[in-house]
Design a protein around this motif. Structure first.
Motif, mmCIF file in Angstrom:
data_model
loop_
_atom_site.group_PDB
_atom_site.id
_atom_site.type_symbol
_atom_site.label_atom_id
_atom_site.label_comp_id
_atom_site.label_asym_id
_atom_site.label_seq_id
_atom_site.Cartn_x
_atom_site.Cartn_y
_atom_site.Cartn_z
ATOM 1 N N LEU A 196 -61.164 59.784 40.352
ATOM 2 C CA LEU A 196 -61.820 59.743 39.043
ATOM 3 C C LEU A 196 -62.234 61.147 38.606
ATOM 4 N N LEU A 197 -61.924 61.469 37.359
ATOM 5 C CA LEU A 197 -62.213 62.793 36.817
ATOM 6 C C LEU A 197 -62.708 62.635 35.381
ATOM 7 N N GLU A 198 -63.693 63.435 35.007
ATOM 8 C CA GLU A 198 -64.174 63.431 33.624
ATOM 9 C C GLU A 198 -63.461 64.533 32.844
ATOM 10 N N ILE A 199 -62.926 64.185 31.675
ATOM 11 C CA ILE A 199 -62.140 65.105 30.865
ATOM 12 C C ILE A 199 -62.946 65.553 29.652
ATOM 13 N N PRO A 200 -62.991 66.860 29.352
ATOM 14 C CA PRO A 200 -63.701 67.323 28.148
ATOM 15 C C PRO A 200 -63.137 66.681 26.881
ATOM 16 N N GLU A 201 -63.992 66.521 25.878
ATOM 17 C CA GLU A 201 -63.614 65.819 24.646
ATOM 18 C C GLU A 201 -62.367 66.404 23.990
ATOM 19 N N ASP A 202 -62.285 67.725 23.908
ATOM 20 C CA ASP A 202 -61.131 68.326 23.238
ATOM 21 C C ASP A 202 -59.833 68.059 23.997
ATOM 22 N N LYS A 203 -59.913 67.987 25.325
ATOM 23 C CA LYS A 203 -58.718 67.702 26.119
ATOM 24 C C LYS A 203 -58.326 66.223 26.021
ATOM 25 N N VAL A 204 -59.340 65.354 25.876
ATOM 26 C CA VAL A 204 -59.048 63.931 25.686
ATOM 27 C C VAL A 204 -58.234 63.738 24.411
ATOM 28 N N GLU A 205 -58.614 64.450 23.357
ATOM 29 C CA GLU A 205 -57.898 64.338 22.089
ATOM 30 C C GLU A 205 -56.456 64.799 22.230
ATOM 31 N N ILE A 206 -56.258 65.880 22.968
ATOM 32 C CA ILE A 206 -54.890 66.377 23.194
ATOM 33 C C ILE A 206 -54.071 65.345 23.962
ATOM 34 N N CYS A 207 -54.631 64.836 25.071
ATOM 35 C CA CYS A 207 -53.912 63.868 25.900
ATOM 36 C C CYS A 207 -53.639 62.578 25.135
ATOM 37 N N ALA A 208 -54.604 62.145 24.312
ATOM 38 C CA ALA A 208 -54.424 60.920 23.534
ATOM 39 C C ALA A 208 -53.304 61.089 22.510
ATOM 40 N N LYS A 209 -53.217 62.261 21.898
ATOM 41 C CA LYS A 209 -52.151 62.517 20.925
ATOM 42 C C LYS A 209 -50.785 62.551 21.605
ATOM 43 N N ILE A 210 -50.721 63.181 22.773
ATOM 44 C CA ILE A 210 -49.458 63.219 23.527
ATOM 45 C C ILE A 210 -49.048 61.807 23.915
ATOM 46 N N HIS A 211 -50.026 61.016 24.388
ATOM 47 C CA HIS A 211 -49.738 59.643 24.792
ATOM 48 C C HIS A 211 -49.242 58.829 23.603
ATOM 49 N N ALA A 212 -49.885 58.973 22.440
ATOM 50 C CA ALA A 212 -49.486 58.225 21.245
ATOM 51 C C ALA A 212 -48.056 58.575 20.842
ATOM 52 N N TYR A 213 -47.727 59.870 20.905
ATOM 53 C CA TYR A 213 -46.365 60.284 20.567
ATOM 54 C C TYR A 213 -45.358 59.717 21.568
ATOM 55 N N LEU A 214 -45.661 59.851 22.861
ATOM 56 C CA LEU A 214 -44.733 59.374 23.884
ATOM 57 C C LEU A 214 -44.569 57.856 23.843
ATOM 58 N N LYS A 215 -45.640 57.140 23.518
ATOM 59 C CA LYS A 215 -45.558 55.679 23.442
ATOM 60 C C LYS A 215 -44.534 55.268 22.391
ATOM 61 N N SER A 216 -44.578 55.942 21.242
ATOM 62 C CA SER A 216 -43.617 55.660 20.174
ATOM 63 C C SER A 216 -42.226 56.160 20.535
ATOM 64 N N PHE A 217 -42.183 57.352 21.142
ATOM 65 C CA PHE A 217 -40.894 57.996 21.444
ATOM 66 C C PHE A 217 -40.151 57.280 22.564
ATOM 67 N N VAL A 218 -40.849 57.030 23.690
ATOM 68 C CA VAL A 218 -40.194 56.415 24.850
ATOM 69 C C VAL A 218 -39.827 54.956 24.583
ATOM 70 N N ASN A 219 -40.721 54.241 23.906
ATOM 71 C CA ASN A 219 -40.490 52.815 23.665
ATOM 72 C C ASN A 219 -39.662 52.535 22.419
ATOM 73 N N GLY A 220 -39.364 53.587 21.652
ATOM 74 C CA GLY A 220 -38.593 53.399 20.425
ATOM 75 C C GLY A 220 -37.123 53.136 20.699
ATOM 76 N N GLN A 221 -36.466 52.627 19.701
ATOM 77 C CA GLN A 221 -35.048 52.267 19.835
ATOM 78 C C GLN A 221 -34.103 53.384 19.397
ATOM 79 N N GLU A 222 -34.650 54.413 18.771
ATOM 80 C CA GLU A 222 -33.799 55.492 18.275
ATOM 81 C C GLU A 222 -33.107 56.213 19.434
#
Length: 282
Positions: A110-136
């Motif tokens: 378990l690790l606590e992530i600074p707020e600004d890094k959470v935002e970066i990781c969340a944006k990367i995750h959101a992009y990858l979720k669409s990109f990896v799971n997409g049909q294109e």
């Protein structure tokens, strides 16, 4: 691609989608690396028979094969999840990155992530979720995905290096030896529990290995070996239908009595007592 990397969450699509995700069921032993980032709410998990509570900005990493289950998850809990094949991680991560990430996986998940890094990781995750799971169709999907995951790993490892307990030692070679030892231990502890075996694999002396591991992690190689054996014994006692005799042989003990003595010395109870007490195994 999905057999190498899965990008998931427990909040998009429809309500209570967490029930559809195996790693958020009551109990599991994932065969891949599982990484979770809590972006809202809270949840309690048991990893390696120790309890961890996630809240916003918490990062939790689970190593392949370790006992893991969800104890509680709040109604407003939102968790981003990456499931990663270990051989892909091995190709991505190098040297100290592997060592420090293995420290999370096998020591302090378990690790606590600074707020600004959470935002970066969340944006990367959101992009990858669409990109990896997409049909294109994309001829470079694997390469693009790995590059984005690289960013996440380096950001997390940078945070680890800035915490007092995890700062890099002056001897990077020793840190790398420790990382290699931990990986070997996970692979081979069932068939060999002697420090000499792991030292020979790493082409160093047992004394040097023990001193190196203790300097890096706070406990000697023998303690790592014993702890991992006890962890696997608890897992088998809780989840398998194997007899105690079968478990003792599975773990490489010469006789069930030898296993029983080892287990009681380390835990204070016999394997039979442990199996009959579900509270002990949680």
């Amino acid at each position: 691609m999905n057999d190498l990397v899965k990008i998931l969450d427990n909040y998009s699509g429809f309500r209570n989608i967490s029930r559809k995700i195996d790693i958020l069921k009551k109990y599991t032993q994932p065969d891949k690396i599982v990484i979770m980032l809590c972006i809202n709410g809270s949840a309690r998990f048991n990893v390696r028979f120790s309890e961890y509570r996630m809240t916003r900005n918490s990062f939790l990493a689970i190593a392949p094969g370790l006992p893991f289950y969800c104890l509680e998850i709040s109604e407003d809990c939102m968790i981003d999840i990456v499931v990663l094949n270990e051989r892909i991680f091995d190709k991505m991560a190098h040297g100290l990155i592997k060592f420090y990430f293995y420290r999370i996986l096998y020591m302090n998940p378990l690790l606590e992530i600074p707020e600004d890094k959470v935002e970066i990781c969340a944006k990367i995750h959101a992009y990858l979720k669409s990109f990896v799971n997409g049909q294109e169709k994309n001829y470079f999907k694997k390469h693009i995905t790995m590059k984005f995951l690289d960013i996440m790993f380096y950001e997390v490892c940078n945070i680890i290096l800035q915490t007092p307990d995890n700062r890099a030692s002056k001897d990077r070679h020793k840190d790398e030896i420790t990382g290699k030892f931990i990986k070997l231990l996970v692979q081979d502890f069932r068939k060999n529990r002697k420090v000499e075996y792991y030292a020979a694999k790493l082409n160093i002396t047992p004394k040097y290995l023990s001193a190196t591991v203790k300097a890096a992690t706070g406990k000697p190689a023998t303690a790592w070996i014993d702890d991992y054996t006890v962890l696997e014994a608890k897992t088998l006692l809780r989840t398998s239908a194997s007899t105690i005799q079968e478990i003792s042989y599975d773990l490489g003990f010469s006789t069930p009595s030898h296993f029983a003595k080892f287990f009681k010395d380390k835990t204070g109870v016999t394997p039979t007592e442990a199996r009959n007490s579900q509270e002990f195994l949680y």
